[in-house]
Design an enzyme around this catalytic site. Sequence first.
Site, PDB file in Angstrom:
ATOM      1  CG  HIS A  65     -21.259  -6.694  -2.249  1.00  0.00           C
ATOM      2  ND1 HIS A  65     -21.067  -5.634  -3.381  1.00  0.00           N
ATOM      3  CD2 HIS A  65     -20.655  -6.132  -1.222  1.00  0.00           C
ATOM      4  CE1 HIS A  65     -20.301  -4.870  -2.996  1.00  0.00           C
ATOM      5  NE2 HIS A  65     -19.969  -4.943  -1.737  1.00  0.00           N
ATOM      6  CD  GLU A 110     -21.346  -6.472  -6.472  1.00  0.00           C
ATOM      7  OE1 GLU A 110     -22.019  -5.870  -5.905  1.00  0.00           O
ATOM      8  OE2 GLU A 110     -20.340  -6.744  -6.131  1.00  0.00           O
ATOM      9  CG  ASP A 139     -18.545 -10.433  -0.546  1.00  0.00           C
ATOM     10  OD1 ASP A 139     -19.719 -11.012  -0.421  1.00  0.00           O
ATOM     11  OD2 ASP A 139     -18.459  -9.355   0.364  1.00  0.00           O
ATOM     12  CG  ASP A 153      -2.015   1.182   1.332  1.00  0.00           C
ATOM     13  OD1 ASP A 153      -1.656   2.158   0.509  1.00  0.00           O
ATOM     14  OD2 ASP A 153      -3.150   1.003   1.648  1.00  0.00           O
ATOM     15  CB  ALA A 196     -11.445  -4.936  -2.380  1.00  0.00           C
ATOM     16  NE  ARG A 197     -16.662  -0.856  -3.740  1.00  0.00           N
ATOM     17  CZ  ARG A 197     -16.948  -0.958  -2.451  1.00  0.00           C
ATOM     18  NH1 ARG A 197     -16.850  -2.196  -2.220  1.00  0.00           N
ATOM     19  NH2 ARG A 197     -17.228  -0.002  -1.515  1.00  0.00           N
TER      20      ARG A 197
END
Length: 443
Positions: A179, A160, A155, A70, A130-131
């Site tokens: 999700h 979606e 997830d 990060d 996350a996305r």
Amino acid sequence: MASRCSPPWPGTSRRRTRHSRLVCFRKWQRNKYVGVSLVGKTLAILGFGKVGSEVARRAKGLGMHVIAHDPYASADRARAIGVELVSMEEAMTTADFISLHMPLTPATNKMLNDEAFAKMKYGVRIINVARGGVIDEDALVRALDSGIVAQAALDVFTKEPPAPDNKLVLHENVTVTPHLGASTVEAQEGVAIEIAEAVIGALKGELAASAVNAPMVPAEVLSELAPFVVLAEKLGHLAVQLVAGGGGIKSVKVTYASARAPDDLDTRLLRAMITKGLIEPISSVFVNLVNADFTAKQRGVRITEERIILDGSPETPIDYIQVQIANVKSKFPSAISETGEITVEGRVKDGVPHLTKVGAFQVDVSLEGSLILCRQVDQPGMIGSVGSVLGEENINVSFMSVGRIAPRKHAVMAIGVDEEPSKVTLRKIGEIPAIEEFVFLKL
């Protein structure tokens, strides 16, 4: 039920979901779906913010070796958890498990693609809570089919809900959830509280990491930059007060000195606060993070930025910020640098913004109160003379610093004061024989 802080590694590594389905259909196939242990495996966390940090704590408890990538993460915080910060290249090439926890931005869109999967260890396992857009889904299907990715737990998806014929949903080696990251009673309560706090903070004029029409800054980055945000606004506010007449500003140059790589330092927030400090004192416009760039352009103020890369540790995001206003006259001529611009420079020391340079003179004074700048002949007794005038008028001095070119030549004295001196007090300071110029700056 999966959660963002505890993604389904045990379920992924032991194929628990498929076992469950098989048992439901009365199939007892213990030997067909053999999993792997988490103990001793390397987990790479991509996105080491609040959620990534909590995931790391839990993974350490499972006996995993945890690394993270990060560009905004604090090395001190990582060390405190027992996590090693590494490059993206090292994270992808050494991890047994990769867990994603970054926002979807132009920089992270389809970050895990064919090229990225080709660098990974054969048999790696991917967890995305996350996305969906951070993974190229077609590339993930190819990586699963080739065996590069042994299993994936997802997830989130690019679209979606995903289509019924989505290859990832139907893939034998993929565990999917709809999700559910925030689908707990506690998480829903937390979101409600966070929204309420964000609204209250916005109404108070505080910075908000969740604003959708302001510079997008992650909460952890916002926390790290907070003292520099204050410094940036105060430098802008101070610089504009040094301009004779308080207007006519057309060209402003902002310099950031940092040991971090240019891509690791997002200055949009700082630029917005410098703009706020420059424009608000000389106009009726309320400048905020949303309208700062537009307001500067509308008023014909051109703001350019420069970054100086320093040697040393990148743990502190910025070493100093310098603001220069070109082609204007100054009510305090000593603030004009050798290159002809009004120049002020500041640093953050122990969390507090400090003015460290005016023109060519080095000073060191806190920017927590208002400020008096005096240019005088460098001689004994000057601090006492000015202090006596302020003392007689019951003006409390919070800080004092003197910067000089050479002994017995000229010096600039920066005096922090808690109260605003009267015109009479300022006139008395100006009447001290050795003082050649002075200015009061209200911060």
